[in-house]
Design a protein around this motif. Structure first.
Motif, PDB file in Angstrom:
ATOM      1  N   HIS A  99      -1.161   0.080 -10.820  1.00 28.48           N
ATOM      2  CA  HIS A  99      -1.139   0.598  -9.493  1.00 28.48           C
ATOM      3  C   HIS A  99      -2.474   0.971  -9.227  1.00 28.48           C
ATOM      4  O   HIS A  99      -3.649   1.424  -9.902  1.00 28.48           O
ATOM      5  N   PRO A 100      -2.864   1.106  -7.894  1.00 24.53           N
ATOM      6  CA  PRO A 100      -4.434   1.673  -7.398  1.00 24.53           C
ATOM      7  C   PRO A 100      -4.381   3.188  -7.432  1.00 24.53           C
ATOM      8  O   PRO A 100      -3.371   3.636  -7.605  1.00 24.53           O
ATOM      9  N   ALA A 101      -5.489   3.787  -7.326  1.00 25.73           N
ATOM     10  CA  ALA A 101      -5.819   5.041  -7.433  1.00 25.73           C
ATOM     11  C   ALA A 101      -5.837   5.559  -5.925  1.00 25.73           C
ATOM     12  O   ALA A 101      -4.756   6.578  -5.830  1.00 25.73           O
ATOM     13  N   PHE A 102      -6.542   5.496  -5.119  1.00 29.01           N
ATOM     14  CA  PHE A 102      -6.521   5.901  -3.840  1.00 29.01           C
ATOM     15  C   PHE A 102      -7.587   4.995  -2.957  1.00 29.01           C
ATOM     16  O   PHE A 102      -7.887   4.298  -3.578  1.00 29.01           O
ATOM     17  N   GLN A 103      -7.495   5.531  -1.648  1.00 32.69           N
ATOM     18  CA  GLN A 103      -8.671   4.609  -0.837  1.00 32.69           C
ATOM     19  C   GLN A 103      -9.559   5.753  -0.227  1.00 32.69           C
ATOM     20  O   GLN A 103      -9.007   6.931   0.033  1.00 32.69           O
ATOM     21  N   LEU A 104     -10.813   5.427  -0.251  1.00 33.99           N
ATOM     22  CA  LEU A 104     -11.885   6.271   0.279  1.00 33.99           C
ATOM     23  C   LEU A 104     -11.898   5.988   1.841  1.00 33.99           C
ATOM     24  O   LEU A 104     -12.043   4.697   2.088  1.00 33.99           O
ATOM     25  N   ARG A 105     -11.539   7.016   2.631  1.00 34.80           N
ATOM     26  CA  ARG A 105     -11.427   6.578   4.223  1.00 34.80           C
ATOM     27  C   ARG A 105     -12.980   7.167   4.769  1.00 34.80           C
ATOM     28  O   ARG A 105     -13.274   8.480   4.490  1.00 34.80           O
ATOM     29  N   LEU A 106     -13.491   6.527   5.476  1.00 37.98           N
ATOM     30  CA  LEU A 106     -14.882   6.678   6.122  1.00 37.98           C
ATOM     31  C   LEU A 106     -14.507   6.442   7.600  1.00 37.98           C
ATOM     32  O   LEU A 106     -14.746   5.148   8.063  1.00 37.98           O
ATOM     33  N   ASN A 107     -14.214   7.533   8.453  1.00 38.36           N
ATOM     34  CA  ASN A 107     -14.018   7.027  10.061  1.00 38.36           C
ATOM     35  C   ASN A 107     -15.153   7.635  10.740  1.00 38.36           C
ATOM     36  O   ASN A 107     -15.733   8.768  10.415  1.00 38.36           O
ATOM     37  N   ARG A 108     -15.626   7.001  11.734  1.00 35.20           N
ATOM     38  CA  ARG A 108     -16.664   7.368  12.573  1.00 35.20           C
ATOM     39  C   ARG A 108     -16.202   7.083  13.991  1.00 35.20           C
ATOM     40  O   ARG A 108     -15.334   6.309  14.347  1.00 35.20           O
ATOM     41  N   PRO A 109     -16.858   7.695  14.971  1.00 38.70           N
ATOM     42  CA  PRO A 109     -16.471   7.397  16.489  1.00 38.70           C
ATOM     43  C   PRO A 109     -16.754   5.791  16.836  1.00 38.70           C
ATOM     44  O   PRO A 109     -17.910   5.225  16.008  1.00 38.70           O
ATOM     45  N   PRO A 110     -15.981   5.294  17.518  1.00 39.36           N
ATOM     46  CA  PRO A 110     -16.138   4.063  17.815  1.00 39.36           C
ATOM     47  C   PRO A 110     -17.650   3.570  18.250  1.00 39.36           C
ATOM     48  O   PRO A 110     -18.229   4.005  19.147  1.00 39.36           O
ATOM     49  N   GLY A 111     -18.198   2.524  17.542  1.00 34.24           N
ATOM     50  CA  GLY A 111     -19.437   2.054  18.181  1.00 34.24           C
ATOM     51  C   GLY A 111     -19.509   1.054  19.044  1.00 34.24           C
ATOM     52  O   GLY A 111     -18.403   0.615  19.532  1.00 34.24           O
ATOM     53  N   ASP A 112     -20.507   0.343  19.234  1.00 35.45           N
ATOM     54  CA  ASP A 112     -20.813  -0.831  20.197  1.00 35.45           C
ATOM     55  C   ASP A 112     -20.045  -2.024  19.681  1.00 35.45           C
ATOM     56  O   ASP A 112     -20.667  -2.681  18.716  1.00 35.45           O
ATOM     57  N   THR A 113     -18.840  -2.339  19.976  1.00 40.91           N
ATOM     58  CA  THR A 113     -18.112  -3.686  19.393  1.00 40.91           C
ATOM     59  C   THR A 113     -18.741  -4.783  20.116  1.00 40.91           C
ATOM     60  O   THR A 113     -18.497  -6.145  19.363  1.00 40.91           O
ATOM     61  N   ARG A 114     -19.840  -4.847  21.002  1.00 40.26           N
ATOM     62  CA  ARG A 114     -20.203  -6.077  21.226  1.00 40.26           C
ATOM     63  C   ARG A 114     -21.629  -6.352  20.420  1.00 40.26           C
ATOM     64  O   ARG A 114     -22.022  -7.609  20.357  1.00 40.26           O
ATOM     65  N   ALA A 115     -21.958  -5.540  19.554  1.00 37.85           N
ATOM     66  CA  ALA A 115     -22.924  -5.830  18.436  1.00 37.85           C
ATOM     67  C   ALA A 115     -22.544  -6.575  17.164  1.00 37.85           C
ATOM     68  O   ALA A 115     -21.189  -6.706  16.983  1.00 37.85           O
ATOM     69  N   SER A 162     -12.642  11.143   3.303  1.00 38.53           N
ATOM     70  CA  SER A 162     -11.573  11.868   2.653  1.00 38.53           C
ATOM     71  C   SER A 162     -10.893  10.743   1.509  1.00 38.53           C
ATOM     72  O   SER A 162     -11.277   9.609   1.593  1.00 38.53           O
ATOM     73  N   LEU A 163     -10.398  11.463   0.511  1.00 36.25           N
ATOM     74  CA  LEU A 163      -9.558  10.702  -0.429  1.00 36.25           C
ATOM     75  C   LEU A 163      -8.514  10.617  -0.112  1.00 36.25           C
ATOM     76  O   LEU A 163      -7.573  11.613  -0.182  1.00 36.25           O
ATOM     77  N   ASP A 164      -7.767   9.499   0.256  1.00 32.50           N
ATOM     78  CA  ASP A 164      -6.287   9.376   0.825  1.00 32.50           C
ATOM     79  C   ASP A 164      -5.272   8.621  -0.286  1.00 32.50           C
ATOM     80  O   ASP A 164      -5.498   7.416  -0.585  1.00 32.50           O
ATOM     81  N   PRO A 165      -4.462   9.155  -0.730  1.00 32.88           N
ATOM     82  CA  PRO A 165      -3.481   8.486  -1.901  1.00 32.88           C
ATOM     83  C   PRO A 165      -2.548   7.734  -1.144  1.00 32.88           C
ATOM     84  O   PRO A 165      -1.711   7.143  -1.890  1.00 32.88           O
ATOM     85  N   ARG A 166      -2.359   7.729   0.422  1.00 31.36           N
ATOM     86  CA  ARG A 166      -1.141   6.940   0.787  1.00 31.36           C
ATOM     87  C   ARG A 166      -1.468   5.567   0.948  1.00 31.36           C
ATOM     88  O   ARG A 166      -2.135   5.016   1.914  1.00 31.36           O
ATOM     89  N   LEU A 167      -1.126   4.842  -0.054  1.00 25.45           N
ATOM     90  CA  LEU A 167      -1.018   3.395  -0.185  1.00 25.45           C
ATOM     91  C   LEU A 167       0.414   2.788  -0.264  1.00 25.45           C
ATOM     92  O   LEU A 167       1.188   3.428  -0.599  1.00 25.45           O
ATOM     93  N   PRO A 168       0.455   1.440   0.335  1.00 23.97           N
ATOM     94  CA  PRO A 168       1.550   1.025   0.298  1.00 23.97           C
ATOM     95  C   PRO A 168       2.413   0.992  -0.933  1.00 23.97           C
ATOM     96  O   PRO A 168       1.784   0.712  -1.939  1.00 23.97           O
ATOM     97  N   GLY A 169       3.597   1.162  -0.978  1.00 25.65           N
ATOM     98  CA  GLY A 169       4.548   1.277  -2.142  1.00 25.65           C
ATOM     99  C   GLY A 169       4.377   2.621  -3.303  1.00 25.65           C
ATOM    100  O   GLY A 169       4.950   2.495  -4.105  1.00 25.65           O
ATOM    101  N   ALA A 170       3.495   3.523  -2.761  1.00 24.57           N
ATOM    102  CA  ALA A 170       3.515   4.720  -3.530  1.00 24.57           C
ATOM    103  C   ALA A 170       4.728   5.445  -3.547  1.00 24.57           C
ATOM    104  O   ALA A 170       5.567   5.526  -2.824  1.00 24.57           O
ATOM    105  N   PRO A 171       5.187   5.733  -4.836  1.00 23.84           N
ATOM    106  CA  PRO A 171       6.357   6.493  -5.023  1.00 23.84           C
ATOM    107  C   PRO A 171       6.555   7.755  -4.363  1.00 23.84           C
ATOM    108  O   PRO A 171       5.496   8.679  -4.394  1.00 23.84           O
ATOM    109  N   ALA A 172       7.660   8.401  -3.953  1.00 18.32           N
ATOM    110  CA  ALA A 172       7.991   9.554  -3.828  1.00 18.32           C
ATOM    111  C   ALA A 172       7.844  10.568  -4.739  1.00 18.32           C
ATOM    112  O   ALA A 172       8.001  10.196  -5.860  1.00 18.32           O
TER     113      ALA A 172
END
Length: 733
Positions: A99-115, A162-172
């Motif tokens: 199984h996977p461990a977690f996902q490292l999430r890196l969110n930032r304000p939307p940039g210039d999508t035309r670049a 953040s370190l996010d453990p919420r991945l598909p199929g993660a058991p309850a």
């Protein structure tokens, strides 16, 4: 455009699915990198992460030895279904799933999508890069420091991490614990995940070093504002009880102190690039096609540019998945807790197919990982031999989670506990390695002796002709058309027993006479009424042709028992068996196994057809990782990792005493260059061939030896002298 093969791949859009995420790994840690500038995700994996499933009592081999003599009696008396009740009554139980461990999430304000946007992975460095000006993210997994390294840069960079453990199929019921503390240079994040009803857990720790701006805690992660660079170092540990997170953090701090991203990368490259660069394949592809993104190239399956890139990607992924263990069914990667077939190691075909190029493609790192799995499980293999067969020696399981080598995954339709060929099958790559490098690993020598001891005890019945009989016998994962799955004298079992006894005799002269005599008493292979090598040598057992496995052709590949030069009649029968074999459910491993056998039998058209079934069947994701079935159904590394072996086998084959050049060159590859390939007689080879029918091979032998050279023109002796290059010119047609 480029006039040389591309050692990497790229895409013009971020990955929308984890299957399309670019991959990096060091054989311990792995990452799947989406490359999204605004909401990036890096899924973290580790070879040790398997889910607990209760206590260990059910993960033991069945104690059936006392009932074995009666089973042998019944099968030899003609009871064709006798083996179906050779069980202790347990239900089918899968090995513990990866199984996977977690996902490292890196969110930032939307940039210039035309670049302009581009994400890429460089196979020579193991580095994934995503850019949308002015933002850039780079990720690699260090072979030198066993750490995941990510650097994100942009002016006035704002990131929510953040370190996010919420991945598909993660058991309850997972016990989740987050930690975050500020440090002088940034922050430290931790995530502890404990499995429900178990003391088993894993913890991820990420050290965040921030250049410029401010850092503040925003549970469960942190917020960086106004920075110019963020450097992240991540490790994950599987453990019981509690992990000392502070100690893990200090280790990451010490690693980062005074060392830049480029410095960490340089240490990694000394190991990764050195391994990757040993072998290259150039098929003289169109430069315009070479410049295409991977997804566009996959849409043009007929050209050599795709084969070049898949060859490069296959070696890269195989190397990246191998270290602590060899590659799993999913390599080292998954973004979902529900991995097909437990994301385990299926040893009766898939593992050896994936690692088939390890010796020839100069990746001893892969063989070392394979050896770690084998030798680490030998105590469990001994338990299997004693419990099921009442024998000395070793018996390997068909499935393993990487820790337990006990046989406990079996059922009526899959009597995998009857498979006795596994030890020889799994030791064969280690023998290939020893032959290639002129060594005798004492661990392999000892394991061969244990395999021979098993056969001494197990082969205790004879037929009317005086041959010892393999009973019960199982040909993965097939059955005769007129009998049950467990039967008598499967061709794979005969090949394995014969090879194991002879190989052990070569390494143990004190027992050689006895073991060779036993090998000589095994029955010969049988040719059936269709002119095909029979899957079961026992007269009266009818073949079942439509099946994904080709277990009965073990003697052709990877063994050298059956070949067109020494055993032409059997080779012809094996070729007929290959012609009659169906693809059943279009499993990728079946097609590439077919191609490997066809290459040994010098059938280039059949190699091309088998490759075409995979290339035309939409088996590859944009990541260039493969699927088990057509239309990218079920993430699986078999095709991705096995394909380099197919391409090498169609160009160069070797035994300790033979070199075969261009045995199965398909028409789709009229010209090219294969550099750095290794032979089992200790020479490195560079092969060049042209569209006008000329070919040249340069051999650089490390040992003085005489070998037989086989080409389309016939056979000749070749005397090689250690340290003296030998140049040979031949014709391709």
């Amino acid at each position: 455009m480029t006039d040389r093969p591309v050692h990497g791949t790229w895409e013009p859009e971020p990955a929308a699915r984890w299957e399309d995420a670019f991959l990096s790994g060091n054989g311990h840690h792995g990452v799947l990198v989406y490359g999204d500038p605004d909401a990036d995700r890096v899924v973290v994996t580790h070879h040790t992460l398997v889910r607990p499933d209760g206590d260990d009592t059910h993960r033991r081999p069945p104690r059936l030895a006392a009932a074995l003599p009666a089973l042998k009696d019944r099968l030899l008396a003609g009871d064709t279904t006798a083996a179906e009740d050779f069980t202790d009554g347990r239900p089918l139980r899968w090995v513990r799933p990866f199984h996977p461990a977690f996902q490292l999430r890196l969110n930032r304000p939307p940039g210039d999508t035309r670049a302009p946007y581009r994400r890429s992975v460089d196979f020579t460095t193991g580095e994934t890069t995503a850019t949308r000006a002015p933002w850039t993210s780079r990720v690699f997994v260090s072979r030198a420091d066993d750490v995941i390294v990510q650097r994100v840069t942009a002016p006035h960079l704002t990131l929510d991490l953040s370190l996010d453990p919420r991945l598909p199929g993660a058991p309850a019921g997972l016990g989740i614990g987050h930690g975050a503390v500020l440090t002088p240079d940034g922050a430290q994040l931790s995530l502890r995940v404990r499995h429900p009803g178990s003391d088993l857990a894993y913890t991820g720790v990420t050290r965040v070093a921030v250049t410029g701006g401010t850092t503040k805690l925003v549970p469960p992660g942190l917020l960086v504002e106004g920075a110019t660079e963020v450097l992240l170092l991540t490790r994950v540990r599987r453990h019981t009880g509690e992990l000392d997170v502070a100690a893990e953090g200090r280790a990451l701090r010490d690693l980062a102190d005074g060392t830049s991203y480029d410095g960490l990368l340089a240490r990694h490259l000394a190991l990764h690039r050195t391994a990757y660069d040993r072998v290259t394949l150039d098929l003289a592809a169109d430069p315009a096609e070479r410049a295409l993104p991977g997804s566009a190239l996959l849409a043009r399956p007929g050209g050599p540019a795709l084969l070049e890139r898949l060859f490069a990607a296959g070696r890269y992924h195989l190397l990246s998945a191998s270290g602590l263990l060899p590659p799993r069914l999913t390599g080292l990667w998954t973004g979902d807790w529900n991995t097909a077939w437990s994301g385990a190691f299926t040893t009766n075909a898939n593992l050896n197919l994936q690692t088939a190029s390890a010796a020839s493609a100069a990746l001893p790192e892969v063989t070392e990982a394979h050896a770690a799995l084998v030798h680490g499980q030998l105590p469990d293999w001994r338990d299997n031999a004693r419990a099921i067969f009442g024998a000395r020696g070793v018996v390997a399981p068909s499935h393993t989670d990487g820790e337990s080598g006990h046989t406990y995954h079996f059922s009526r339709e899959y009597p995998l506990h009857l498979w006795t060929a596994g030890a020889d099958w799994l030791l064969k790559p280690l023998l290939d390695h020893d032959e290639t490098y002129g060594t005798h690993d004492p661990r392999t020598t000892a394991a061969l002796a244990e395999t021979a001891l098993f056969y001494e005890d197990f082969l205790d019945r004879t037929d009317a002709a005086g041959h010892v009989v393999v009973v019960p016998s199982y040909s993965p994962e097939n059955r005769p058309a007129n009998a049950g799955w467990g039967t008598i004298d499967a061709a794979m079992d005969l090949s394995a027993a014969r090879h194991a006894l002879l190989a052990a005799a070569d390494r143990h002269p004190e027992h050689a006479e006895r073991w060779r005599a036993l090998a000589d008493r095994l029955p010969p292979h049988r040719v059936n009424a269709d002119g095909a090598l029979a899957e079961w040598a026992r007269p009266g057992l009818a073949d079942t042709y439509d099946h994904r496995h080709l277990s009965h052709l073990y003697g052709v590949w990877p063994l050298d028992e059956i070949n067109p030069y020494d055993t032409p009649a059997l080779a012809e029968a094996a070729h007929r068996a290959l012609e009659l074999r169906g693809a059943e459910n279009d499993s990728a491993h079946g097609h590439l196994h077919h191609a490997l056998v066809a290459a040994r039998l010098r059938d280039g058209a059949r190699v091309a057809h088998a490759l075409g079934r995979v290339l035309d069947g939409d088996y590859f994701h944009a990541s260039l990782m493969s699927a088990h079935y057509p239309h990218r159904d079920v993430y699986n590394a078999d095709a991705a990792h096995a394909l380099p072996a197919v391409l090498i086998e169609m160009l160069v084959q070797s035994t300790p005493d033979r070199l075969v050049l261009l045995p199965a060159l398909p028409a789709s590859c009229p010209a090219g260059e294969l550099k750095g390939v290794r032979t089992r007689f200790g020479a490195e080879a560079d092969l060049t061939w042209t569209a006008d029918g000329d070919a040249t091979v340069v051999l650089r032998p490390a040992r003085t030896h005489r070998v037989e050279l086989r080409t389309l023109s016939g056979a000749e002796a070749l005397d090689l002298v250690a340290g003296e290059d030998r140049v040979i010119s031949v014709k391709t047609r």
